[in-house]
Design a protein around this motif. Structure first.
Motif, PDB file in Angstrom:
ATOM      1  N   UNK A 100       0.859  -1.184   0.000  1.00 42.37           N
ATOM      2  CA  UNK A 100       0.000   0.000   0.000  1.00 42.37           C
ATOM      3  C   UNK A 100       0.893   1.231   0.000  1.00 42.37           C
ATOM      4  N   UNK A 101       0.719   2.081  -1.003  1.00 44.69           N
ATOM      5  CA  UNK A 101       1.505   3.306  -1.120  1.00 44.69           C
ATOM      6  C   UNK A 101       0.585   4.508  -0.961  1.00 44.69           C
ATOM      7  N   UNK A 102       0.980   5.428  -0.089  1.00 45.90           N
ATOM      8  CA  UNK A 102       0.234   6.675   0.073  1.00 45.90           C
ATOM      9  C   UNK A 102       0.739   7.659  -0.981  1.00 45.90           C
ATOM     10  N   UNK A 103      -0.011   7.790  -2.076  1.00 48.33           N
ATOM     11  CA  UNK A 103       0.393   8.688  -3.159  1.00 48.33           C
ATOM     12  C   UNK A 103      -0.240  10.064  -3.019  1.00 48.33           C
ATOM     13  N   UNK A 104      -0.991  10.282  -1.942  1.00 47.24           N
ATOM     14  CA  UNK A 104      -1.599  11.584  -1.715  1.00 47.24           C
ATOM     15  C   UNK A 104      -0.607  12.584  -1.148  1.00 47.24           C
ATOM     16  N   UNK A 105      -1.065  13.826  -1.021  1.00 50.99           N
ATOM     17  CA  UNK A 105      -0.200  14.884  -0.505  1.00 50.99           C
ATOM     18  C   UNK A 105      -0.097  14.857   1.015  1.00 50.99           C
ATOM     19  N   UNK A 106      -1.038  14.184   1.686  1.00 49.70           N
ATOM     20  CA  UNK A 106      -1.082  14.209   3.149  1.00 49.70           C
ATOM     21  C   UNK A 106      -0.923  12.813   3.732  1.00 49.70           C
ATOM     22  N   UNK A 107      -0.429  12.748   4.983  1.00 46.46           N
ATOM     23  CA  UNK A 107      -0.389  11.485   5.714  1.00 46.46           C
ATOM     24  C   UNK A 107      -1.816  10.994   5.930  1.00 46.46           C
ATOM     25  N   UNK A 108      -1.952   9.671   6.144  1.00 45.12           N
ATOM     26  CA  UNK A 108      -3.310   9.144   6.252  1.00 45.12           C
ATOM     27  C   UNK A 108      -3.326   7.889   7.118  1.00 45.12           C
ATOM     28  N   UNK A 109      -4.495   7.632   7.718  1.00 48.04           N
ATOM     29  CA  UNK A 109      -4.745   6.396   8.460  1.00 48.04           C
ATOM     30  C   UNK A 109      -5.707   5.558   7.629  1.00 48.04           C
ATOM     31  N   UNK A 110      -5.295   4.346   7.312  1.00 45.87           N
ATOM     32  CA  UNK A 110      -6.059   3.477   6.423  1.00 45.87           C
ATOM     33  C   UNK A 110      -6.808   2.441   7.255  1.00 45.87           C
ATOM     34  N   UNK A 111      -8.118   2.367   7.060  1.00 44.25           N
ATOM     35  CA  UNK A 111      -8.937   1.362   7.730  1.00 44.25           C
ATOM     36  C   UNK A 111      -8.995   0.107   6.858  1.00 44.25           C
ATOM     37  N   UNK A 112      -8.684  -1.041   7.464  1.00 45.97           N
ATOM     38  CA  UNK A 112      -8.590  -2.306   6.732  1.00 45.97           C
ATOM     39  C   UNK A 112      -9.845  -3.136   6.943  1.00 45.97           C
ATOM     40  N   UNK A 113     -10.343  -3.754   5.883  1.00 45.56           N
ATOM     41  CA  UNK A 113     -11.540  -4.572   6.016  1.00 45.56           C
ATOM     42  C   UNK A 113     -11.735  -5.483   4.823  1.00 45.56           C
ATOM     43  N   UNK A 114     -12.866  -6.190   4.813  1.00 43.75           N
ATOM     44  CA  UNK A 114     -13.239  -7.083   3.713  1.00 43.75           C
ATOM     45  C   UNK A 114     -14.734  -6.957   3.469  1.00 43.75           C
TER      46      UNK A 114
END
Length: 483
Positions: A261-275
């Motif tokens: 997973x690469x954060x290609x946005x301009x800002x830091x982020x918290x990614x929620x994981x699910x299915x």
């Protein structure tokens, strides 16, 4: 008639002539304009020779003789130039009509863009404005019919860095009709063949704002470089890539999917994981290592960073063989990303090789037939292309029947007969041969011992001795009987 009358008539004629000479007669100027057209249209070089697909220009001299009303300039074709494009330019402006003062002259450039598949020939084109007509001639001396065109492009971000994996989608011009798509390489570039036509491009990449490029003309035999296309980064954006979206395991193992997973946005982020769309009674666990037991539900990624995680799919104990689809979800601050995955559960194949005897005793000159039983003790896939390869000492000959078994299903047994012939001059001893049973799925080996004995002459000697004894007895009785 008398002389007096004649004189009178002459006098009267002279008087009339004098009167006519004294009366002013109007003089009319020649109407030269009645023989001149409203507009004069000329071209110094009306005939040009080019290669199919090239662009040719003609400088048209236009002189207005009368009137100031706008005059439309038009083009007529006669030999199937439907794919050609015609443009009139006055300087940098494209025009379709002129409004000139009487006596004014202007130069207009006619640009003709020919098609790459135009056949070799001469093509007449007529230019018209008002009552003026001018014939131009384009001769095609080489064609590219049957060749493909080439599209070249480069995709970069707003910092000028190349973007790998950007998708360039090609559509028919002014249409939603999809033609093809291509991905940029690590240097952000793309080069692909495409048929001649007019197209619109849509450029996309996860984490970037998509952009479009219209009116891209591809010609047979030519390369169209659309230049550099810039994509702007979103404030929040992810690039999710799975090592493989399909994982196959047996029923006693859990499928594990590896994702970066690469954060290609301009800002830091918290990614929620699910299915989502999980099969019944299946459970899923995200982990930071493939063999770890600790699960995670979210992931913090700084802008520009990449992290690797693992998704373990846990089926129920009673899971049947088959294909199970679901989606991994990754929630950023402004978008939910979904990646379709598939777990394939297959049974196991278990190749077992069995021989009723593992030791054979023979005498020199004899042949050994060894029945070999091959069994698939698995509960899943069949064993395919099963062959038995026999390794023997030098000089031995071997025959295997059948040479290959196409398939052995789960729980199925097949028998192969191995015929072994030792050489005639072999020394009496114990020998080993190896049976190696090979399939597309797995292989198994087993050893067979063969004991070779010398031929026994005891029986023959015994028979000979008995014959000698019998002959001696017979001789003895005959001799004594005579006495």
């Amino acid at each position: 008639m008398t002389r007096c009358s004649t004189r009178s008539m002459r006098a009267a004629g002279s008087l009339v002539l004098a009167v006519l000479l004294l009366v002013p007669v109007p003089v009319f100027a020649a109407d030269t304009d009645s023989f001149t057209s409203n507009v004069e249209l000329t071209c110094t070089y009306p005939g040009k020779i080019i290669e199919a697909g090239e662009t040719v220009t003609f400088d048209l001299e236009i002189e207005n003789n009368r009137g100031t009303d706008p005059k439309k300039i038009r083009i007529d074709t006669f030999k199937g130039e439907e794919d050609w494009k015609f443009h009139f330019y006055a300087g940098s402006y494209e025009i379709d009509r002129l409004a000139m003062k009487a006596g004014q002259s202007v130069t207009v450039t006619l640009e003709i863009d020919t098609a790459g598949d135009t056949p070799v020939d001469t093509y007449p084109v007529r230019v018209s404005i008002d009552d003026a007509r001018l014939w131009l001639y384009i001769t095609i001396d080489e064609t590219h019919a049957g060749e493909m065109g080439v599209l070249v492009a480069e995709v970069v971000d707003d910092q000028g860095e190349p973007i790998e994996g950007a998708t360039i989608k090609v559509f028919e011009e002014n249409s939603d009709d999809f033609v093809t798509s291509v991905l940029t390489t690590s240097d952000g570039k793309v080069r692909t063949e495409i048929e001649q036509g007019d197209y619109d491009l849509v450029v996309e990449r996860e984490g970037y704002r998509s952009t479009e490029k219209d009116e891209v003309c591809i010609k047979c035999g030519y390369t169209e470089d659309v230049g550099t296309i810039m994509l702007e980064k979103k404030t929040y954006g992810l690039l999710v890539e799975f090592r493989t979206p399909v994982v196959t395991t047996t029923s006693d193992e859990n499928p594990v999917f590896e994702a970066t997973i690469t954060n290609v946005g301009k800002s830091d982020d918290i990614i929620e994981l699910g299915c989502s769309d999980a099969p019944d009674e299946w459970y899923f666990k995200y982990k930071e290592t493939s063999d770890g037991s600790k699960s995670i539900s979210s992931l913090y990624i700084e802008s520009g960073d990449t992290k690797t995680i693992y998704l373990e799919a846990i089926p129920p104990n009673s899971v049947a063989n088959g294909q199970y689809a679901f989606s991994a979800t990754f929630g950023s601050s402004d978008y939910l990303y979904e990646e379709p995955l598939e777990a394939r559960i297959s049974g196991t194949s278990n190749l077992v090789v069995f021989s009723e005897k593992y030791k054979y005793e023979i005498t020199k000159g004899e042949t050994v037939e060894i029945p070999v039983q091959i069994t698939n003790n698995g509960n899943g896939d069949a064993l395919t292309k099963v062959q038995t390869v026999v390794t023997t000492p030098d000089g031995w000959s071997v025959d295997v029947s059948p040479e290959e078994i196409t398939s052995i299903g789960p729980g199925e047994k097949k028998t192969v007969t191995v015929t072994v012939v030792p050489p005639a001059n072999i020394a009496a001893s114990e020998y080993k041969i190896t049976l190696n049973v090979v399939s597309d799925e797995e292989e198994e080996s087993d050893d067979i011992r063969i004991i070779i004995k010398e031929q026994s002459y005891v029986g023959i000697i015994g028979i000979l001795l008995l014959g000698v004894i019998a002959g001696g007895v017979f001789y003895f009785f005959r001799k004594h009987a005579r006495r």
